[in-house]
Scaffold this motif. Structure first.
Motif, short mmCIF file in Angstrom:
data_model
loop_
_atom_site.label_atom_id
_atom_site.label_comp_id
_atom_site.label_asym_id
_atom_site.label_seq_id
_atom_site.Cartn_x
_atom_site.Cartn_y
_atom_site.Cartn_z
N LEU A 153 54.05 56.33 -17.49
CA LEU A 153 53.21 55.45 -16.69
C LEU A 153 53.65 53.99 -16.82
O LEU A 153 53.65 53.24 -15.84
CB LEU A 153 51.74 55.60 -17.09
N ASN A 156 56.92 53.52 -14.90
CA ASN A 156 56.87 53.92 -13.48
C ASN A 156 57.78 55.10 -13.17
O ASN A 156 58.43 55.16 -12.12
CB ASN A 156 57.23 52.74 -12.57
N VAL A 160 53.90 58.46 -9.57
CA VAL A 160 52.56 58.18 -9.04
C VAL A 160 52.71 57.44 -7.70
O VAL A 160 53.58 56.57 -7.55
CB VAL A 160 51.75 57.34 -10.04
N SER A 163 50.53 51.79 -4.47
CA SER A 163 49.19 51.28 -4.17
C SER A 163 48.97 51.21 -2.67
O SER A 163 49.88 50.87 -1.90
CB SER A 163 49.02 49.88 -4.78
N PRO A 174 45.85 50.59 -6.93
CA PRO A 174 46.71 51.68 -7.40
C PRO A 174 45.95 53.00 -7.53
O PRO A 174 44.72 53.03 -7.52
CB PRO A 174 47.17 51.17 -8.77
N VAL A 176 44.79 55.85 -9.99
CA VAL A 176 44.43 55.61 -11.38
C VAL A 176 43.92 56.88 -12.06
O VAL A 176 43.52 57.85 -11.42
CB VAL A 176 43.32 54.53 -11.48
N SER A 187 46.48 48.95 -15.09
CA SER A 187 46.62 49.13 -13.65
C SER A 187 46.58 50.60 -13.25
O SER A 187 46.37 50.92 -12.08
CB SER A 187 47.93 48.50 -13.17
N TYR A 188 46.78 51.51 -14.21
CA TYR A 188 46.75 52.94 -13.91
C TYR A 188 45.61 53.65 -14.62
O TYR A 188 45.54 54.88 -14.60
CB TYR A 188 48.09 53.59 -14.30
#
Length: 336
Positions: A153, A156, A160, A163, A174, A176, A187-188
């Motif tokens: 995570l 990156n 995922v 956003s 984003p 999450v 942010s995740y």
């Protein structure tokens, strides 16, 4: 299978396979199994980790993380349809599994918590990721940082989706995970607003997040009620404890693989549910394990400061949940 020798015949494979699952289901001591199976407890202590490793190897395809953005978006859509939380791709939580401290381990396991079990679930109570092994003395946030999921995570590399805006909104947010106060917001990963005297929009956000986060709580609860070895201090070496806990996790997903086995494993009423007004109907597992003195223990809540940008992301979810596009009919009654 083991090979027979000139001195004795080996224990049949059917018996070798039968004893360890009974140990997982009951959590009884090896001494009690010695009298019921007529196998020396020293042999049982070797059989249990061997069979657990075989279970993990055989069922490894039953716990796997999505490998594409389309797969993650499909999970997000399920969270939106079933639990009214858009852009949610996983529900995350961690528990402390009790174990007997190994000899000569110093302060590594000088703690009643034993080892940490971190799990991530989808919207259908299936585990997508499981990690076991951090000592109980390690902080909760530190335990998450030791996992491969955290590294993917952060780098990156977890595939995922990028956003984008919530339905009817313009600000990109984003995709999450949802967790509790034991984890640091990022942010995740979204967590509840702290405090008790909150404004109505923040209380609604906390309620909606709780609906989605309750998934992983139910996963741990069902596992504890079915595999009662998790409710007692496990008197094995740390590497063997890891095999025992992971075997329970793989068996959980395996037993939920189709409608027939899922019905037998989690019959109606086993899991938490909601009535038409959004009120929680607690599952049977809560009544089954609440009287237990020893159980999977929650991670300790640790207040942490986060950046203003993360507060903006959480506020965007909060505003969406009270908007015309994002509100649900019963949410205001549920917080009263």
């Amino acid at each position: 299978m083991k090979q027979d020798t000139k001195f004795r015949e080996t224990i049949p494979a059917s018996l070798r396979l039968a004893v360890p699952p009974r140990y997982l289901a009951s959590g009884d001591s090896f001494t009690s199994f010695m009298y019921t199976s007529r196998i020396f407890k020293q042999v049982i202590s070797k059989m249990v980790p061997e069979v657990c490793e075989a279970i993990i190897s055989s069922l490894k395809q039953h716990i796997k993380r999505p490998t594409s953005e389309a797969d993650w978006k499909a999970i997000s859509q399920e969270f939106q349809c079933r639990w009214n939380f858009p852009h949610c791709i996983r529900s995350i939580d961690g528990k402390h599994v009790q174990m007997v401290a190994p000899q000569h381990s110093g302060s590594l396991f000088y703690n009643y918590k034993g080892t940490m079990f971190l799990g991530v679930a989808d919207a259908n109570y299936n585990l997508l990721y499981a990690d076991v092994g951090c000592q109980g003395r390690i902080s909760d946030g530190g335990g998450f940082k030791c996992t491969s999921l955290y590294k993917d995570l952060e780098n990156n590399t977890a595939h995922v989706p990028r956003s984008d805006a919530l339905p009817g909104r313009t600000q990109p947010v984003p995709y999450v995970l949802v967790g509790d106060d034991a984890f640091a917001m990022s942010s995740y990963l979204m967590k509840p607003y702290p405090g008790r005297t909150l404004e109505i929009p923040k209380r609604i956000y906390n309620y909606r997040l709780s609906r989605a986060r309750r998934i992983i709580e139910n996963v741990f609860g069902i596992m504890s009620s079915k595999f009662r070895v998790l409710l007692k201090p496990i008197a094995l070496q740390p590497n063997k404890v890891k095999s025992v806990v992971l075997a329970c996790a793989y068996l959980h997903n395996f037993l939920r693989r189709n409608s027939e086995s899922r019905y037998a494993y989690t019959p109606p009423g086993s899991l938490d549910s909601y009535d038409g007004d959004g009120n929680v109907i607690e599952g049977f597992w809560r009544r089954e394990i609440n009287h237990q003195e020893n159980r999977l223990m929650d991670l300790r809540n640790a207040p942490r400061r986060c950046s203003a940008n993360l507060h903006k992301i959480r506020d965007e979810f909060c505003e969406y949940f009270v908007s015309q596009e994002g509100e649900v009919a019963w949410q205001y009654d549920s917080i009263s």
